[in-house]
Design a protein around this motif. Structure first.
Motif, PDB file in Angstrom:
ATOM      1  N   THR A  32       0.831  -1.200   0.000  1.00 15.80           N
ATOM      2  CA  THR A  32       0.000   0.000   0.000  1.00 15.80           C
ATOM      3  C   THR A  32       0.871   1.258   0.000  1.00 15.80           C
ATOM      4  O   THR A  32       0.688   2.165  -0.815  1.00 15.80           O
ATOM      5  N   PHE A  33       1.845   1.306   0.909  1.00 14.24           N
ATOM      6  CA  PHE A  33       2.671   2.503   0.996  1.00 14.24           C
ATOM      7  C   PHE A  33       3.702   2.573  -0.129  1.00 14.24           C
ATOM      8  O   PHE A  33       4.179   3.645  -0.472  1.00 14.24           O
ATOM      9  N   ILE A  74       1.744   4.345  -2.714  1.00 18.15           N
ATOM     10  CA  ILE A  74       1.647   5.762  -2.355  1.00 18.15           C
ATOM     11  C   ILE A  74       2.994   6.452  -2.554  1.00 18.15           C
ATOM     12  O   ILE A  74       3.064   7.573  -3.044  1.00 18.15           O
ATOM     13  N   SER A 126       3.851  10.127  -4.581  1.00 15.96           N
ATOM     14  CA  SER A 126       3.856  11.076  -3.469  1.00 15.96           C
ATOM     15  C   SER A 126       4.478  12.418  -3.882  1.00 15.96           C
ATOM     16  O   SER A 126       5.566  12.770  -3.472  1.00 15.96           O
ATOM     17  N   ILE A 163      -3.973   8.228   1.352  1.00 13.25           N
ATOM     18  CA  ILE A 163      -3.803   7.434   2.571  1.00 13.25           C
ATOM     19  C   ILE A 163      -5.167   7.144   3.194  1.00 13.25           C
ATOM     20  O   ILE A 163      -5.455   6.033   3.608  1.00 13.25           O
ATOM     21  N   THR A 165       5.413  10.821   5.346  1.00  9.12           N
ATOM     22  CA  THR A 165       6.220   9.716   5.864  1.00  9.12           C
ATOM     23  C   THR A 165       5.859   9.442   7.325  1.00  9.12           C
ATOM     24  O   THR A 165       5.687   8.294   7.725  1.00  9.12           O
ATOM     25  N   ALA A 221       2.590   7.657   7.492  1.00 13.14           N
ATOM     26  CA  ALA A 221       2.747   6.255   7.100  1.00 13.14           C
ATOM     27  C   ALA A 221       3.298   5.437   8.269  1.00 13.14           C
ATOM     28  O   ALA A 221       2.797   4.344   8.562  1.00 13.14           O
ATOM     29  N   ALA A 225       5.979   0.156   6.545  1.00 13.71           N
ATOM     30  CA  ALA A 225       5.325   1.344   5.995  1.00 13.71           C
ATOM     31  C   ALA A 225       6.378   2.376   5.571  1.00 13.71           C
ATOM     32  O   ALA A 225       6.315   2.938   4.477  1.00 13.71           O
ATOM     33  N   MET A 258       7.315   3.692   1.692  1.00 11.38           N
ATOM     34  CA  MET A 258       7.351   5.093   1.269  1.00 11.38           C
ATOM     35  C   MET A 258       8.716   5.484   0.695  1.00 11.38           C
ATOM     36  O   MET A 258       8.807   6.330  -0.193  1.00 11.38           O
TER      37      MET A 258
END
Lengths: 179, 211
Positions: free
Chosen positions: A9-10, A13, A17, A28, A59, A62, A78, A82
């Motif tokens: 997921t992250f 993202i 970002s 998010i 960040t 996350a 997480a 990122m």
């Protein structure tokens, strides 16, 4: 696998970002509510704590979401999710001496991107305002929340007060008004 | 100097130098509040003025590129500088260095928050804080809007984005990727038609001056 879900997921993202941390809030929000990790109000608290911590908002958020969802390992995956896209892209750019900010495709991509980033942040603001009762049926509670909102915005734009003080003052007002 | 030698001769940088990069960025982390941008002057002071690792002109370029790469500008800049100094290992060392203090502080605050969040004082404080967070987000939109929205096209794109997010429930990631595609396409088409596109606020001003 929960950890794998958090990581991917992250990671996703992390790849999109752009535009400072606040643009990532709607992304998010969608992901954490879709996975059932948090609701929007809980995420507001996450953003608050991310804003009180040093370092970048997205960040930090996350890391906090990862920690709340799957403890320390959740926070680690997480953060890694990122970080890795940025690392990957920077290594490519630096290796090939790619003049990123002069490239016509990059420039025109950002031409399309910038207003969209603004739209994303406005959307996040409206969503959070609704979830946290800043707008809604007028009663004393909503009016006082709207008051704190207006005061905070005035302090940020006109007085140029540092966000950390705005958060601190609103916390004090919260205790005075709602305890 | 050790680091210049490492760069010019393309030898493998020593682990002590990697450690030095890590520690330098570790120091920058914990003293900055209020988002990644607050870290930029700190990074500049440390790597340009104190350590003299990077020339002032080069660091400006590093910041400019770091802004165009996804992710936080502070972490991107650190990673970029780390790579210039000592390759991939330098990049990873700088990235971990700048991230680690923040990471520990956020984890610490998360633990604390979970412990105290049911306390009535904290609950009341957070009702107030949530309103301030909405203000912070509006402020972020206002600041980015000042440079991003400068003509009818950019305003229209912004309004359409908000409308799509509310009514069509398209995933924001797709909107971001789509927006980049539309930007490229639009500029190319207008170029073919011979229409000038002001691709940022600066160009828009210049165009206004010419006209």
């Amino acid at each position: 696998m929960l950890l794998w879900e958090i990581f991917t997921t992250f990671l996703m993202i992390g790849f999109v970002s752009f535009g400072g941390g606040y643009a990532m809030i709607p992304v998010i929000e969608l992901e954490v509510t879709k996975h059932g990790w948090m609701n929007t109000q809980e995420l507001t608290d996450v953003i608050a704590i991310a804003g009180m911590s040093p370092g970048p908002i997205a960040t930090n958020s996350a890391i906090f979401v990862g920690y709340q969802t799957a403890d320390l390992l959740g926070a680690v995956v997480a953060a890694l999710g990122m970080m890795l896209p940025s690392l990957f892209i920077i290594l490519i750019i630096a290796t090939f001496f790619f003049k990123m900010n002069k490239n016509i495709f990059v420039k025109s991509a950002f031409y399309g991107l910038r207003p969209i980033i603004t739209g994303l942040i406005i959307y996040a603001a409206i969503r959070f305002a609704i979830t946290n009762n800043v707008v809604g049926t007028m009663n004393w509670h909503t009016a006082s929340l709207l008051g704190i909102f207006a005061l905070s915005l005035f302090a940020l734009i006109k007085i140029k007060l540092h966000p950390i003080f705005v958060i601190a003052i609103s916390a004090g007002l919260g205790i005075v008004l709602y305890y | 100097m050790q680091q210049e030698k490492a760069q010019t001769t393309k030898q493998r940088p020593s682990w002590t130098f990697i450690l030095q990069i890590f520690l330098t960025f570790l120091k920058i982390g914990p003293v900055t509040f209020g988002g990644g941008y607050a870290m930029i002057p700190m990074i500049e002071r440390e790597v340009v003025d104190r350590k003299k690792w990077i020339k002032p002109n080069d660091v400006t370029e590093v910041f400019a590129i770091s802004e165009s790469v996804p992710g936080a500008i502070a972490i991107n800049s650190a990673t970029f500088i780390g790579f210039r100094l000592a390759g991939v290992r330098g990049a990873v060392a700088a990235m971990l260095g700048v991230l680690l203090p923040t990471f520990l502080i956020v984890v610490g605050l998360s633990m604390l928050f979970i412990l105290v969040k049911d306390n009535p004082y904290i609950e009341a404080a957070f009702i107030g804080i949530r309103s301030a967070i909405v203000a912070l987000i509006v402020y972020a939109a206002y600041k980015i809007g000042l440079t991003a929205i400068y003509d009818k096209t950019t305003l229209t794109v912004m309004v359409i984005t908000v409308a799509i997010l509310f009514f069509l429930h398209i995933h924001p990631v797709l909107i971001i990727i789509g927006g980049m595609g539309v930007g490229i396409l639009l500029v190319q088409i207008r170029k073919k038609l011979g229409i000038f596109t002001a691709m940022d606020k600066e160009e828009s001003k210049q165009k206004a001056e010419i006209v």
